[in-house]
Design an enzyme around this catalytic site. Sequence first.
Site, PDB file in Angstrom:
ATOM      1  N   GLU A  90       0.275   2.934 -20.340  1.00 57.76           N
ATOM      2  CA  GLU A  90      -1.017   2.890 -19.659  1.00 57.76           C
ATOM      3  C   GLU A  90      -1.634   4.273 -19.471  1.00 57.76           C
ATOM      4  O   GLU A  90      -2.829   4.389 -19.170  1.00 57.76           O
ATOM      5  CB  GLU A  90      -0.859   2.223 -18.284  1.00 57.76           C
ATOM      6  CG  GLU A  90      -0.536   0.741 -18.327  1.00 57.76           C
ATOM      7  CD  GLU A  90      -1.718  -0.110 -18.759  1.00 57.76           C
ATOM      8  OE1 GLU A  90      -2.824   0.437 -18.916  1.00 57.76           O
ATOM      9  OE2 GLU A  90      -1.529  -1.325 -18.946  1.00 57.76           O
ATOM     10  N   GLU A 121      22.773  -2.081 -23.235  1.00 55.31           N
ATOM     11  CA  GLU A 121      22.840  -1.246 -22.029  1.00 55.31           C
ATOM     12  C   GLU A 121      24.227  -0.681 -21.776  1.00 55.31           C
ATOM     13  O   GLU A 121      24.409   0.153 -20.884  1.00 55.31           O
ATOM     14  CB  GLU A 121      22.399  -2.040 -20.807  1.00 55.31           C
ATOM     15  CG  GLU A 121      23.362  -3.125 -20.381  1.00 55.31           C
ATOM     16  CD  GLU A 121      22.944  -3.761 -19.057  1.00 55.31           C
ATOM     17  OE1 GLU A 121      23.796  -3.806 -18.152  1.00 55.31           O
ATOM     18  OE2 GLU A 121      21.785  -4.189 -18.943  1.00 55.31           O
TER      19      GLU A 121
END
Length: 304
Positions: A90, A121
């Site tokens: 953004e 992960e």
Amino acid sequence: MTEQNLLQSLAQMVTEQRNANSIDIDRLNAAEIVKIINQEDKSVPFAVEQCLPQIALAVEKIVTAFRQGGRLVYIGAGTSGRLGVLDASECPPTYGVPSDMVVGIIAGGERALRHPIEGAEDNPQQGQADLENIHFTAKDVLVGIAASGRTPYVIGALNYAKSLDAVTVAITGNPGSAMTQIADIAIEAVVGQEVLTGSSRMKSGTAQKLVLNMLTTASMILMGKCYQNLMVDVQASNEKLRARAVRIVMQATECSKDVAQETLQRADNNAKLAIMMVLSGLEKTDAAQVLDRHQGKLRQALAQ
């Protein structure tokens, strides 16, 4: 870590405890379920409020890095990684900054944004490798995100960043975690037990999003990307944003729509430059030079 050790570790985490308020949630109707979720969500802003000193310190470190040509790098797995990528993506349209100024990295790469990547992960070496792939340096700031505070991928990245003497920040939902002990700045937004036990995409994820919003918004304000509370560096790349740029110029200068549109056209759709031109009376080249002398900070440029 053995299965037994992992079970013991999970048993000690706040985010893995059962929530007494939702223990019988499977017996409730839709209205009752969403009421409980909403009630639990109310605790999130308070948890973030307790972290404001650490968040502000992180912002100061990020701004220092930006001014020295460094980057803000988010890294996480699953929901945490997705939120980092979201916040980073953004920044270019909102603040007109290069796409590599704020970087989001997720365990498992681009595919992991939409699909779970088994075991991604659990690999600390991959956390380091992903930083090496973007040529992470001591000038950058690394923000590791994990509700548990124990994600091996993120820990590997934090340890690598520490080895370079880069500033490290941990955003977690469990106090005293491994990530907290590694990072220079620990932001521990402890939101308590989730409505669904261990579903840290809920309250913990909401807290993470609030913190990330603060990190980039406050940093960009201090970098001069706003005037008053207006996004004056917004990139007018579509119809909505072009209309917003016109409104921004009108709001900042109290000029007419016609003046805003005409000045924006002369300013190559640069709202900040257009505002400078309207309020100072300078033409494009001179207005741009004044802004450059003040590192793009419009308020300071207008005060000269």
